[in-house]
Design a protein around this motif. Sequence first.
Motif, PDB file in Angstrom:
ATOM      1  N   ASN A   2      -2.910   7.828  66.778  1.00  0.00           N
ATOM      2  CA  ASN A   2      -1.547   7.410  66.482  1.00  0.00           C
ATOM      3  C   ASN A   2      -1.047   6.456  67.569  1.00  0.00           C
ATOM      4  OD1 ASN A   2       1.127   7.124  65.884  1.00  0.00           O
ATOM      5  ND2 ASN A   2       1.618   9.310  65.977  1.00  0.00           N
ATOM      6  N   LYS A   3      -0.783   5.209  67.182  1.00  0.00           N
ATOM      7  CA  LYS A   3      -0.368   4.200  68.164  1.00  0.00           C
ATOM      8  C   LYS A   3       1.065   4.398  68.644  1.00  0.00           C
ATOM      9  CE  LYS A   3      -3.685   0.724  66.926  1.00  0.00           C
ATOM     10  NZ  LYS A   3      -3.958  -0.675  66.715  1.00  0.00           N
ATOM     11  N   ASN A   4       1.797   5.307  68.025  1.00  0.00           N
ATOM     12  CA  ASN A   4       3.153   5.624  68.477  1.00  0.00           C
ATOM     13  C   ASN A   4       3.183   6.868  69.355  1.00  0.00           C
ATOM     14  OD1 ASN A   4       4.401   3.441  67.155  1.00  0.00           O
ATOM     15  ND2 ASN A   4       4.328   4.570  65.226  1.00  0.00           N
ATOM     16  N   ASP A   5       2.029   7.483  69.524  1.00  0.00           N
ATOM     17  CA  ASP A   5       1.923   8.661  70.375  1.00  0.00           C
ATOM     18  C   ASP A   5       2.237   8.273  71.820  1.00  0.00           C
ATOM     19  OD1 ASP A   5       0.879  11.495  70.820  1.00  0.00           O
ATOM     20  OD2 ASP A   5      -0.380  10.308  72.186  1.00  0.00           O
ATOM     21  N   LEU A   6       3.000   9.101  72.495  1.00  0.00           N
ATOM     22  CA  LEU A   6       3.431   8.800  73.859  1.00  0.00           C
ATOM     23  C   LEU A   6       2.240   8.598  74.803  1.00  0.00           C
ATOM     24  CD1 LEU A   6       5.859   8.398  75.677  1.00  0.00           C
ATOM     25  CD2 LEU A   6       5.896  10.852  76.084  1.00  0.00           C
ATOM     26  N   ARG A   7       1.207   9.420  74.657  1.00  0.00           N
ATOM     27  CA  ARG A   7       0.020   9.268  75.521  1.00  0.00           C
ATOM     28  C   ARG A   7      -0.674   7.939  75.274  1.00  0.00           C
ATOM     29  NH1 ARG A   7      -3.377  14.220  74.067  1.00  0.00           N
ATOM     30  NH2 ARG A   7      -2.311  13.784  72.144  1.00  0.00           N
ATOM     31  N   TYR A   8      -0.765   7.561  74.008  1.00  0.00           N
ATOM     32  CA  TYR A   8      -1.383   6.282  73.660  1.00  0.00           C
ATOM     33  C   TYR A   8      -0.601   5.129  74.288  1.00  0.00           C
ATOM     34  CZ  TYR A   8      -3.407   2.525  70.849  1.00  0.00           C
ATOM     35  OH  TYR A   8      -4.038   1.368  70.451  1.00  0.00           O
ATOM     36  N   LEU A   9       0.718   5.184  74.156  1.00  0.00           N
ATOM     37  CA  LEU A   9       1.572   4.124  74.691  1.00  0.00           C
ATOM     38  C   LEU A   9       1.506   4.055  76.215  1.00  0.00           C
ATOM     39  CD1 LEU A   9       4.662   4.585  72.346  1.00  0.00           C
ATOM     40  CD2 LEU A   9       2.955   2.756  72.257  1.00  0.00           C
ATOM     41  N   LYS A  10       1.475   5.209  76.866  1.00  0.00           N
ATOM     42  CA  LYS A  10       1.364   5.232  78.337  1.00  0.00           C
ATOM     43  C   LYS A  10       0.030   4.650  78.787  1.00  0.00           C
ATOM     44  CE  LYS A  10       4.400   9.014  79.715  1.00  0.00           C
ATOM     45  NZ  LYS A  10       4.479  10.335  80.343  1.00  0.00           N
ATOM     46  N   THR A  11      -1.024   5.008  78.077  1.00  0.00           N
ATOM     47  CA  THR A  11      -2.346   4.477  78.423  1.00  0.00           C
ATOM     48  C   THR A  11      -2.381   2.969  78.219  1.00  0.00           C
ATOM     49  OG1 THR A  11      -3.392   6.567  77.819  1.00  0.00           O
ATOM     50  CG2 THR A  11      -4.821   4.631  77.926  1.00  0.00           C
ATOM     51  N   GLU A  12      -1.795   2.516  77.126  1.00  0.00           N
ATOM     52  CA  GLU A  12      -1.759   1.079  76.856  1.00  0.00           C
ATOM     53  C   GLU A  12      -0.998   0.333  77.957  1.00  0.00           C
ATOM     54  OE1 GLU A  12       0.381  -0.884  73.324  1.00  0.00           O
ATOM     55  OE2 GLU A  12      -1.717  -0.670  72.718  1.00  0.00           O
ATOM     56  N   LYS A  13       0.128   0.881  78.358  1.00  0.00           N
ATOM     57  CA  LYS A  13       0.909   0.266  79.441  1.00  0.00           C
ATOM     58  C   LYS A  13       0.107   0.260  80.742  1.00  0.00           C
ATOM     59  CE  LYS A  13       5.402   0.307  81.629  1.00  0.00           C
ATOM     60  NZ  LYS A  13       6.740   0.868  81.668  1.00  0.00           N
ATOM     61  N   ASN A  14      -0.607   1.329  80.999  1.00  0.00           N
ATOM     62  CA  ASN A  14      -1.452   1.427  82.186  1.00  0.00           C
ATOM     63  C   ASN A  14      -2.565   0.371  82.148  1.00  0.00           C
ATOM     64  OD1 ASN A  14      -2.609   2.438  84.575  1.00  0.00           O
ATOM     65  ND2 ASN A  14      -3.782   3.978  83.458  1.00  0.00           N
ATOM     66  N   ILE A  15      -3.157   0.183  80.989  1.00  0.00           N
ATOM     67  CA  ILE A  15      -4.206  -0.835  80.834  1.00  0.00           C
ATOM     68  C   ILE A  15      -3.629  -2.225  81.106  1.00  0.00           C
ATOM     69  CG2 ILE A  15      -5.719  -1.987  79.163  1.00  0.00           C
ATOM     70  CD1 ILE A  15      -6.098   0.801  77.836  1.00  0.00           C
ATOM     71  N   ILE A  16      -2.476  -2.501  80.535  1.00  0.00           N
ATOM     72  CA  ILE A  16      -1.845  -3.817  80.720  1.00  0.00           C
ATOM     73  C   ILE A  16      -1.534  -4.059  82.192  1.00  0.00           C
ATOM     74  CG2 ILE A  16       0.273  -5.136  80.271  1.00  0.00           C
ATOM     75  CD1 ILE A  16       0.201  -3.877  77.411  1.00  0.00           C
ATOM     76  N   ASN A  17      -0.911  -3.084  82.843  1.00  0.00           N
ATOM     77  CA  ASN A  17      -0.568  -3.246  84.263  1.00  0.00           C
ATOM     78  C   ASN A  17      -1.816  -3.409  85.125  1.00  0.00           C
ATOM     79  OD1 ASN A  17       2.183  -3.121  83.761  1.00  0.00           O
ATOM     80  ND2 ASN A  17       2.291  -0.918  84.093  1.00  0.00           N
ATOM     81  N   SER A  18      -2.844  -2.657  84.817  1.00  0.00           N
ATOM     82  CA  SER A  18      -4.097  -2.761  85.573  1.00  0.00           C
ATOM     83  C   SER A  18      -4.748  -4.121  85.355  1.00  0.00           C
ATOM     84  CB  SER A  18      -5.056  -1.642  85.164  1.00  0.00           C
ATOM     85  OG  SER A  18      -4.492  -0.389  85.478  1.00  0.00           O
ATOM     86  N   PHE A  19      -4.722  -4.587  84.126  1.00  0.00           N
ATOM     87  CA  PHE A  19      -5.253  -5.918  83.807  1.00  0.00           C
ATOM     88  C   PHE A  19      -4.516  -6.991  84.608  1.00  0.00           C
ATOM     89  CE2 PHE A  19      -4.496  -9.742  81.180  1.00  0.00           C
ATOM     90  CZ  PHE A  19      -5.786 -10.236  81.099  1.00  0.00           C
ATOM     91  N   LEU A  20      -3.195  -6.918  84.619  1.00  0.00           N
ATOM     92  CA  LEU A  20      -2.399  -7.921  85.337  1.00  0.00           C
ATOM     93  C   LEU A  20      -2.698  -7.892  86.833  1.00  0.00           C
ATOM     94  CD1 LEU A  20       0.994  -7.523  83.441  1.00  0.00           C
ATOM     95  CD2 LEU A  20      -0.662  -9.391  83.202  1.00  0.00           C
ATOM     96  N   GLU A  21      -2.842  -6.708  87.388  1.00  0.00           N
ATOM     97  CA  GLU A  21      -3.180  -6.600  88.812  1.00  0.00           C
ATOM     98  C   GLU A  21      -4.562  -7.185  89.091  1.00  0.00           C
ATOM     99  OE1 GLU A  21      -2.609  -2.674  90.502  1.00  0.00           O
ATOM    100  OE2 GLU A  21      -0.804  -2.391  89.285  1.00  0.00           O
ATOM    101  N   CYS A  22      -5.512  -6.887  88.229  1.00  0.00           N
ATOM    102  CA  CYS A  22      -6.866  -7.427  88.405  1.00  0.00           C
ATOM    103  C   CYS A  22      -6.866  -8.952  88.328  1.00  0.00           C
ATOM    104  CB  CYS A  22      -7.820  -6.851  87.357  1.00  0.00           C
ATOM    105  SG  CYS A  22      -8.255  -5.126  87.612  1.00  0.00           S
ATOM    106  N   VAL A  23      -6.164  -9.487  87.343  1.00  0.00           N
ATOM    107  CA  VAL A  23      -6.104 -10.946  87.196  1.00  0.00           C
ATOM    108  C   VAL A  23      -5.420 -11.562  88.405  1.00  0.00           C
ATOM    109  CG1 VAL A  23      -5.075 -12.831  85.862  1.00  0.00           C
ATOM    110  CG2 VAL A  23      -6.229 -10.955  84.687  1.00  0.00           C
ATOM    111  N   ASP A  24      -4.379 -10.918  88.889  1.00  0.00           N
ATOM    112  CA  ASP A  24      -3.676 -11.430  90.062  1.00  0.00           C
ATOM    113  C   ASP A  24      -4.603 -11.446  91.280  1.00  0.00           C
ATOM    114  OD1 ASP A  24      -1.447 -12.520  91.321  1.00  0.00           O
ATOM    115  OD2 ASP A  24      -0.606 -10.567  91.849  1.00  0.00           O
ATOM    116  N   ASP A  25      -5.428 -10.426  91.406  1.00  0.00           N
ATOM    117  CA  ASP A  25      -6.346 -10.324  92.549  1.00  0.00           C
ATOM    118  C   ASP A  25      -7.609 -11.169  92.384  1.00  0.00           C
ATOM    119  OD1 ASP A  25      -4.609  -8.518  93.711  1.00  0.00           O
ATOM    120  OD2 ASP A  25      -5.740  -6.747  93.077  1.00  0.00           O
ATOM    121  N   LEU A  26      -8.200 -11.123  91.186  1.00  0.00           N
ATOM    122  CA  LEU A  26      -9.527 -11.704  90.983  1.00  0.00           C
ATOM    123  C   LEU A  26      -9.538 -12.996  90.169  1.00  0.00           C
ATOM    124  CD1 LEU A  26     -11.273  -8.362  89.903  1.00  0.00           C
ATOM    125  CD2 LEU A  26     -11.326  -9.408  92.181  1.00  0.00           C
ATOM    126  N   GLY A  27      -8.478 -13.222  89.421  1.00  0.00           N
ATOM    127  CA  GLY A  27      -8.487 -14.313  88.445  1.00  0.00           C
ATOM    128  C   GLY A  27      -8.993 -13.778  87.117  1.00  0.00           C
TER     129      GLY A  27
END
Length: 197
Positions: A2-27
């Motif tokens: 369920n894409k509206n599940d709170l755990r799913y949404l938190k994980t998705e946000k975590n993935i996005i934030n981690s991706f942005l940090e990685c891109v900021d650090d590594l390109g």
Amino acid sequence: MNKNDLRYLKTEKNIINSFLECVDDLGFEKTRISDICHKAMISRNTFYAHYEDKYALLNDIISQLEKEMMESYQDKIMIDIMHNDAKQAVTWCFHEVNENRYLIQILLKCSKDKMKTVLYNVFMNHPIDILMKDYHCNLDNIKIKLNQTYIADAWIGYLEVWLNHYDEISMNDAIDFMVKLCEHPIQIYFQQLVHSI
């Protein structure tokens, strides 16, 4: 899942934030799925339950940013067009970009062309679409298109330089300078749009 599940949404946000940090650090090119997973403290399977690859993740982030900026900006820009208020239009534009500055800076590192397209769509095409839909305007006019292209290229290039040198010039000074550069073409453009209604 369920894409509206709170755990799913938190994980998705975590993935996005981690991706942005990685891109900021590594390109973007050097960022691997394993880097994102490590930073997010998730498994590769969890990542792939959300996104096909880092390109799909990037496209999702860009699409969401574009949607949010369009929703926020559309009412403001239409008032400015109707009142031929170039300075206020530039000010709103800068505020929208400033509000999303960190994200836009990182996304410019990923794909300048895609981010330029987003900015072009938000600040140029979207108001045109509204005028055509809500006011039944015929904006298929070469003079409007020429002016739109001139302003858009100047605006987007200017915003990109400002974002890269954010600490060297205040937003107010950047707005004032942009208005001095483009106020007359923007006013002509707004007049063209209003006369087409």
